[in-house]
Design a protein around this motif. Sequence first.
Motif, PDB file in Angstrom:
ATOM      1  N   GLU A  81       4.268 -11.892   7.319  1.00 56.80           N
ATOM      2  CA  GLU A  81       3.886 -11.247   8.517  1.00 56.80           C
ATOM      3  C   GLU A  81       3.843  -9.424   8.162  1.00 56.80           C
ATOM      4  O   GLU A  81       3.061  -9.057   8.961  1.00 56.80           O
ATOM      5  CB  GLU A  81       4.766 -11.534   9.615  1.00 56.80           C
ATOM      6  N   ARG A  82       4.837  -9.105   7.650  1.00 55.95           N
ATOM      7  CA  ARG A  82       5.024  -7.749   7.367  1.00 55.95           C
ATOM      8  C   ARG A  82       3.996  -6.985   6.421  1.00 55.95           C
ATOM      9  O   ARG A  82       3.451  -6.138   6.744  1.00 55.95           O
ATOM     10  CB  ARG A  82       6.580  -7.230   6.761  1.00 55.95           C
ATOM     11  N   LEU A  83       3.698  -7.781   5.677  1.00 52.42           N
ATOM     12  CA  LEU A  83       2.581  -7.616   4.411  1.00 52.42           C
ATOM     13  C   LEU A  83       1.324  -7.252   5.337  1.00 52.42           C
ATOM     14  O   LEU A  83       0.471  -6.458   5.340  1.00 52.42           O
ATOM     15  CB  LEU A  83       2.345  -8.521   3.551  1.00 52.42           C
ATOM     16  N   PHE A  84       0.999  -8.379   6.178  1.00 56.35           N
ATOM     17  CA  PHE A  84      -0.223  -8.354   7.094  1.00 56.35           C
ATOM     18  C   PHE A  84      -0.296  -7.292   8.096  1.00 56.35           C
ATOM     19  O   PHE A  84      -1.229  -6.514   8.043  1.00 56.35           O
ATOM     20  CB  PHE A  84      -0.341  -9.739   7.520  1.00 56.35           C
ATOM     21  N   ASP A  85       0.906  -6.992   8.445  1.00 53.88           N
ATOM     22  CA  ASP A  85       0.731  -5.958   9.457  1.00 53.88           C
ATOM     23  C   ASP A  85       0.647  -4.560   8.759  1.00 53.88           C
ATOM     24  O   ASP A  85      -0.448  -3.724   9.056  1.00 53.88           O
ATOM     25  CB  ASP A  85       2.139  -5.713  10.225  1.00 53.88           C
ATOM     26  N   LEU A  86       1.312  -4.240   7.555  1.00 52.15           N
ATOM     27  CA  LEU A  86       1.027  -2.961   6.790  1.00 52.15           C
ATOM     28  C   LEU A  86      -0.369  -2.619   6.317  1.00 52.15           C
ATOM     29  O   LEU A  86      -0.857  -1.644   6.412  1.00 52.15           O
ATOM     30  CB  LEU A  86       2.005  -2.997   5.649  1.00 52.15           C
ATOM     31  N   LEU A  87      -0.821  -4.068   5.517  1.00 56.01           N
ATOM     32  CA  LEU A  87      -2.175  -3.875   4.906  1.00 56.01           C
ATOM     33  C   LEU A  87      -3.405  -3.658   5.984  1.00 56.01           C
ATOM     34  O   LEU A  87      -4.354  -2.880   5.814  1.00 56.01           O
ATOM     35  CB  LEU A  87      -2.332  -5.116   4.143  1.00 56.01           C
ATOM     36  N   MET A  88      -3.116  -4.131   7.345  1.00 57.47           N
ATOM     37  CA  MET A  88      -4.136  -3.955   8.011  1.00 57.47           C
ATOM     38  C   MET A  88      -4.026  -2.576   8.786  1.00 57.47           C
ATOM     39  O   MET A  88      -5.114  -2.031   9.035  1.00 57.47           O
ATOM     40  CB  MET A  88      -3.713  -5.185   9.360  1.00 57.47           C
ATOM     41  N   ARG A  89      -2.968  -1.942   8.738  1.00 54.89           N
ATOM     42  CA  ARG A  89      -2.780  -0.615   9.106  1.00 54.89           C
ATOM     43  C   ARG A  89      -3.533   0.304   8.180  1.00 54.89           C
ATOM     44  O   ARG A  89      -4.057   1.344   8.508  1.00 54.89           O
ATOM     45  CB  ARG A  89      -1.313  -0.057   9.079  1.00 54.89           C
ATOM     46  N   ARG A  90      -3.451  -0.086   6.926  1.00 54.97           N
ATOM     47  CA  ARG A  90      -4.103   0.573   5.847  1.00 54.97           C
ATOM     48  C   ARG A  90      -5.659   0.504   6.282  1.00 54.97           C
ATOM     49  O   ARG A  90      -6.468   1.626   6.067  1.00 54.97           O
ATOM     50  CB  ARG A  90      -3.959   0.071   4.420  1.00 54.97           C
TER      51      ARG A  90
END
Length: 221
Positions: free
Chosen positions: A80-89
């Motif tokens: 979930e955290r990777l999804f959030d961070l990568l979508m921010r990029r």
Amino acid sequence: MTLDHHDPLFDRTMIEATLQLAQSHGWQRVSLVDASREAGLPLQQVRQRFPFKSMILIRLNSQIDDAALCGESYGATVRERLFDLLMRRFDAMQDYRSGICAIMHTLPRDPALAALLAGTTMESLRWVADAAALDRHGFGGMIRLNSLLAIWSRTLARWEKDSTPDLADTMQVLDSTLARAERMGLLKESSASGQADMVAEEGGLPDHVAPEENSNNNVLD
């Protein structure tokens, strides 16, 4: 335009002008002189801030990293955290979409630029992995980091072709590839994250403690 070259708006203005020219003429035909004129910025200050053309992309990548890493990442799991961070990029990249896509089309014909961007991308993913508490220690960590690179690369290819206003296609690919990586055991959470934070807060290595006088005798015993 009157801007201090240390002002973040200076970087953004110059980056936007350069990518706009890249979209129109191709990255290889863009010069910083032309971009500075397009942006209306003093050439001397541009030279100080961007001594070579690829510096535009390095600073762009830094801006994207800043957008991804500001604040806490949301999610109870690494996935979930990777999804959030990568979508921010990806959200941050939307502002420069046309120019970034033009540069992506240049990479097969420019190995040096491709190598540079590969290095900056991997460094960015290290920050993302650490922010998401993905364990990247040891040989297993190297495999997990390279898996994260594969996830990013596959999603990036979909982002380039994603015409949906909310990046729904990009989100779908990112979610499915992260789910597969999770099922394969590639999203192990770091157990040392709390300990690393504690060491950083305390200022590094613990103070040296001198051995007792009889320590040699204990070893021999």
